[in-house]
Enzyme design. Structure first.
Site, PDB file in Angstrom:
ATOM      1  N   HIS A  85       1.258  -1.242  -0.240  1.00 41.89           N
ATOM      2  CA  HIS A  85      -0.248  -0.158   0.329  1.00 41.89           C
ATOM      3  C   HIS A  85       0.800   1.232   0.157  1.00 41.89           C
ATOM      4  CE1 HIS A  85      -2.949   3.001   1.606  1.00 41.89           C
ATOM      5  NE2 HIS A  85      -3.302   2.086   1.581  1.00 41.89           N
ATOM      6  N   GLU A 107      -1.380   1.544  -5.360  1.00 43.24           N
ATOM      7  CA  GLU A 107      -0.463   0.146  -4.474  1.00 43.24           C
ATOM      8  C   GLU A 107      -1.102  -1.051  -5.005  1.00 43.24           C
ATOM      9  OE1 GLU A 107      -3.990   2.518  -1.774  1.00 43.24           O
ATOM     10  OE2 GLU A 107      -3.934   0.671  -1.794  1.00 43.24           O
TER      11      GLU A 107
HETATM   12  O1  TA6 Z   1      -5.838   2.168  -0.044  1.00 42.22           O
HETATM   13  C1  TA6 Z   1      -7.189   2.756   0.535  1.00 42.22           C
HETATM   14  C2  TA6 Z   1      -7.520   2.432   1.153  1.00 42.22           C
HETATM   15  O2  TA6 Z   1      -8.029   1.569   1.011  1.00 42.22           O
HETATM   16  C3  TA6 Z   1      -8.664   3.454   1.595  1.00 42.22           C
HETATM   17  O3  TA6 Z   1      -9.768   3.634   1.544  1.00 42.22           O
HETATM   18  C4  TA6 Z   1      -8.150   4.246   3.273  1.00 42.22           C
HETATM   19  O4  TA6 Z   1      -8.711   3.851   4.036  1.00 42.22           O
HETATM   20  C5  TA6 Z   1      -6.929   4.178   2.971  1.00 42.22           C
HETATM   21  O5  TA6 Z   1      -6.732   2.588   2.860  1.00 42.22           O
HETATM   22  C6  TA6 Z   1      -5.802   3.760   3.975  1.00 42.22           C
HETATM   23  O6  TA6 Z   1      -6.308   2.928   4.995  1.00 42.22           O
HETATM   24  P1  TA6 Z   1      -5.208   2.588   6.437  1.00 42.22           P
HETATM   25  O7  TA6 Z   1      -6.074   1.379   7.744  1.00 42.22           O
HETATM   26  O8  TA6 Z   1      -4.060   2.553   6.181  1.00 42.22           O
HETATM   27  O9  TA6 Z   1      -5.322   4.135   7.127  1.00 42.22           O
END
Ligand code: TA6
Length: 304
Positions: free
Chosen positions: A171, A275
């Protein structure tokens, strides 16, 4: 001898790699070689930042408000989302994006590649907690190569006799000049689940520009993406293998304020997530006795 002293004695490499203990008590690996510098938190196998020597600012972004704390995810870097992506399918009490990024990982091996990149190999430490949420015989390794490119290999091995299904992502938060002055190409024509305001299946036309919260899971794509940064005058190439989903995300102002760790006042403008994942329709079944690898390679190229 302290943990840090032991790590430096066993795994440190002069001119490449040393270990420090953060104020929170977590161990941070500091990598600096002739091509790049980087930082990695052993908890979560979490690459926090990466900056090649020819880049004036990091390529992998870390929030200036990022908190390093036991059991907590770090805002920025390349969080390991595993063994599910997003919310757990049935257990709302389980952590979003899985537990891998908030549990201890063990350093297996370090070294220097023939081309001069610094290599680190880590393994998630299974525990009662992880087995309670993921009762499967498996091993998760992360191999990281820090050089003029950044390569990461997330390797899931099924050491049991039953197949299991995973969702996953690296991510990664990329540093940019301004979210209003970048475009992401490579996903033209791909279908994606638009997660803003529900979940709608759409198809990408042209490259992606940003003018509002954007949270999209592109499916059935192994394409390389390019982040074209007009302000920093560079392109970031995001190539991958073993991944059929690409997630593109910016929280924009309201969600960033609610998150509270995106770096005041507008740190969210200096990052975009691209990601490399396997999510939604692209979950991966790992057969007994086999391995599945999700691999990414990042490269920053300056443009005139
Ligand atoms: O990858 C995008 C996502 O799923 C968004 O919806 C947002 O929730 C982001 O990840 C961040 O997630 P986190 O759990 O690291 O705050």
């Amino acid at each position: 001898m302290s943990t840090v002293q032991m790590l430096n004695a066993q795994f440190g490499i002069d001119g490449h790699l040393s270990f420090n203990e953060d104020a929170s008590g977590l161990i941070i690996a500091m990598i600096e070689n002739s091509s790049a510098k980087a930082a990695l938190c052993l908890q979560g196998g979490h690459l926090m930042t990466w900056q090649p020597v020819d880049q004036s600012v990091p390529v992998v972004w870390l929030s200036r408000d990022a908190k390093v704390a036991a059991g907590k995810s770090i805002r920025g870097g390349a969080p390991v989302c595993w063994p599910w992506f997003g919310a757990h399918a049935s257990e709302s009490s389980f952590p979003g994006h899985g537990f891998a990024r908030t549990v201890p990982w063990r350093l297996l091996e370090t070294g220097v590649e023939p081309g001069g990149a610094t290599r680190l190999r880590l393994r998630l430490e299974n525990s009662e907690k992880t087995l309670a949420q993921w009762p499967h015989a498996c091993q998760l390794d992360l191999n990281i190569y820090v050089g003029e490119t950044l390569r990461m290999e997330l390797v899931t091995e099924n050491t049991g006799s039953e197949a299991f299904v995973i969702g996953e992502a690296l991510h990664t938060y990329f540093q940019i000049g301004d979210i209003g002055a970048v475009r992401v190409s490579g996903l033209e024509g791909c279908e994606y689940w638009d997660k803003v305001g529900g979940s709608n299946l759409r198809r990408q036309t042209g490259s992606i520009a940003f003018a509002e919260e954007t949270d999209r899971v592109y499916i059935n794509t192994a394409a390389e993406c390019v982040i074209e940064d007009e302000r920093l005058k560079r392109r970031i190439h995001v190539s991958k293998s073993g991944s059929q989903s690409t997630v593109v995300w910016t929280p924009w102002v309201e969600k960033a304020e609610k998150m509270g760790d995106m770096g005041q006042p507008d740190g969210w403008r200096e990052m975009v997530c691209v990601e490399s994942a396997n999510a939604l329709e692209n979950l991966v079944t790992v057969a007994p006795g086999t391995c599945h690898s999700l691999v990414v390679e990042y490269r920053a190229v300056n443009i005139a």
